[in-house]
Design a protein around this motif. Sequence first.
Motif, mmCIF file in Angstrom:
data_model
loop_
_atom_site.group_PDB
_atom_site.id
_atom_site.type_symbol
_atom_site.label_atom_id
_atom_site.label_comp_id
_atom_site.label_asym_id
_atom_site.label_seq_id
_atom_site.Cartn_x
_atom_site.Cartn_y
_atom_site.Cartn_z
ATOM 1 N N VAL A 175 27.880 50.944 20.884
ATOM 2 C CA VAL A 175 26.588 50.788 20.382
ATOM 3 C C VAL A 175 25.847 51.158 21.426
ATOM 4 O O VAL A 175 26.177 51.054 22.698
ATOM 5 C CB VAL A 175 26.455 48.965 19.788
ATOM 6 N N PRO A 176 24.288 51.225 21.090
ATOM 7 C CA PRO A 176 23.423 51.414 22.094
ATOM 8 C C PRO A 176 23.167 50.216 23.173
ATOM 9 O O PRO A 176 23.594 49.150 22.713
ATOM 10 C CB PRO A 176 22.240 51.574 21.552
ATOM 11 N N LEU A 177 23.156 50.534 24.294
ATOM 12 C CA LEU A 177 22.892 49.479 25.384
ATOM 13 C C LEU A 177 21.475 49.666 25.777
ATOM 14 O O LEU A 177 20.906 50.827 26.132
ATOM 15 C CB LEU A 177 23.798 49.607 26.657
ATOM 16 N N PHE A 178 20.636 48.878 25.697
ATOM 17 C CA PHE A 178 19.204 48.815 26.312
ATOM 18 C C PHE A 178 19.220 47.850 27.557
ATOM 19 O O PHE A 178 19.697 46.956 27.516
ATOM 20 C CB PHE A 178 18.247 48.484 25.427
ATOM 21 N N LEU A 179 18.338 48.241 28.468
ATOM 22 C CA LEU A 179 18.262 47.704 29.692
ATOM 23 C C LEU A 179 16.835 46.875 30.020
ATOM 24 O O LEU A 179 15.721 47.795 29.953
ATOM 25 C CB LEU A 179 18.583 48.528 30.771
ATOM 26 N N LEU A 180 16.862 45.716 30.000
ATOM 27 C CA LEU A 180 15.588 45.012 30.421
ATOM 28 C C LEU A 180 16.189 43.664 31.154
ATOM 29 O O LEU A 180 17.118 42.855 30.808
ATOM 30 C CB LEU A 180 15.002 44.431 29.104
ATOM 31 N N PRO A 181 15.398 43.589 32.240
ATOM 32 C CA PRO A 181 15.724 42.403 33.186
ATOM 33 C C PRO A 181 15.047 41.156 32.942
ATOM 34 O O PRO A 181 14.449 40.953 31.821
ATOM 35 C CB PRO A 181 15.125 42.922 34.574
ATOM 36 N N ASN A 182 15.461 39.959 33.607
ATOM 37 C CA ASN A 182 14.817 38.877 33.142
ATOM 38 C C ASN A 182 13.396 38.882 34.139
ATOM 39 O O ASN A 182 13.265 39.703 34.915
ATOM 40 C CB ASN A 182 15.615 37.584 33.944
ATOM 41 N N GLY A 183 12.785 37.735 34.155
ATOM 42 C CA GLY A 183 11.477 37.779 34.563
ATOM 43 C C GLY A 183 10.948 36.411 35.008
ATOM 44 O O GLY A 183 11.800 35.506 34.926
ATOM 45 N N ILE A 184 9.540 36.531 35.425
ATOM 46 C CA ILE A 184 8.913 35.248 36.004
ATOM 47 C C ILE A 184 7.493 35.167 35.292
ATOM 48 O O ILE A 184 6.857 36.246 34.933
ATOM 49 C CB ILE A 184 8.986 35.089 37.366
ATOM 50 N N HIS A 185 6.736 33.683 35.480
ATOM 51 C CA HIS A 185 5.348 33.880 34.876
ATOM 52 C C HIS A 185 4.838 33.880 36.260
ATOM 53 O O HIS A 185 4.781 33.076 37.084
ATOM 54 C CB HIS A 185 5.298 32.506 34.429
ATOM 55 N N ARG A 186 4.063 34.867 36.620
ATOM 56 C CA ARG A 186 3.039 35.271 37.823
ATOM 57 C C ARG A 186 2.379 34.000 38.032
ATOM 58 O O ARG A 186 2.428 33.897 39.313
ATOM 59 C CB ARG A 186 2.415 36.420 37.583
#
Length: 397
Positions: A175-186
């Motif tokens: 299946v496709p793998l999509f790449l997105l990291p975790n984040g923070i509230h600036r």
Amino acid sequence: MLKVLHIVPSVGSVYGGSSKAVLEMVGVLGRYVETVHLVTTNANGSDRLDVPLHDWIPADNYQIQYFPYLAQGDYKFSRAMSHWLWHHVGDYDLVHTHAVFSIPNWPAYWSCQRHGVPYVVSPHGMLQPWTLSYKGWKKKFFYRLLEKPALDRCCGVHALTRSEAEGLQNLGLNVPLFLLPNGIHRQEFEVLPDSSLFYKAFPHTQGRTILLFLGRIDPKKGLDLLIPAFAQAFHQYPDSHLVIAGPDNIGYQPSVEDAIRAAGCGAAVTFTGMLVGDLKLSALAAANIFVAPSYSEGFSMSVLEGMAAGLPCVITTGCNFPEAAQEKAALMIEPKGDQLLQALMTCLGDRPGAEAMGQRAQKLIFDQYTWSHIAHKLAQVYQAIHKTQPLPHTYAA
């Protein structure tokens, strides 16, 4: 109108960064997707969350519904949640599940297949080699029997890091793998609360050079490396003090305490338990160095927070954040005691250099790792699935 359902086994604070990441992500995602719902259980370690059950609870930009559960060892099962999923998954355009090896998610897979609803899966690092090897025989059994068939039928698997994406490819997923990291509230990190809040709670740390470990007290977090390395650094820098801030969900803290006694640095180590809200942010304000000696992570929320707070960070390759090292925004080492000691000594011995590294870290996080930036990209993935188009942000080896 795109209606998206998120499913996660639990959001209790004792489960650490993954639960926090899911809550923060869906809160921002609601700005870019018309309807965002989240269903989960009221699990919170040995306790249960004090929340209404079986009703939608409004939150910022989304709604959440909790279900009761039963526990057997490491596993949780919610008959009520399974029944609800079986009857209501068909009300949604897309389903997004979080975690693997989780019984509450299996009814979600089957319900999606029954109703013909596309779904995506976020393993949150739980298919990384180190994690798969921990209690490995059970995971191999469940992976072959249940997880891989479900993953092969989904519309996309969400990887947090390139390392995780490579590991998923090695598992042979089709299946496709999509790449997105975790984040923070600036906005939470632009002006931190005063450090006096932390010092009031732990007055014996005031005036010390604080090394902050922020995470669960768990074997995979590398505390077996940190204790002897800190003990050696402490002999040369006797004003240093190690703060271990996090919950002990599995009874591992006594082993860590034994290691501290054996290393002879007990007076220079403080266990705070889990810190949340302003007290956690105040701890970040009080700290001088952030250390994450983990053997394996999905994409550590605590590392993002340490860097967003402008702290010089010592991280391992197990934290899966090579971009930080490339930008000279953190010292990245192998999870080995000698390398950890050398990195701690570097930060303690070159304070101006360490502070400059912390400033680069904050800029990197503010520029590229905010939830607003990431949620917008995730909404693009959802729209592509809904329109049966190729996924954006797809990982390419």
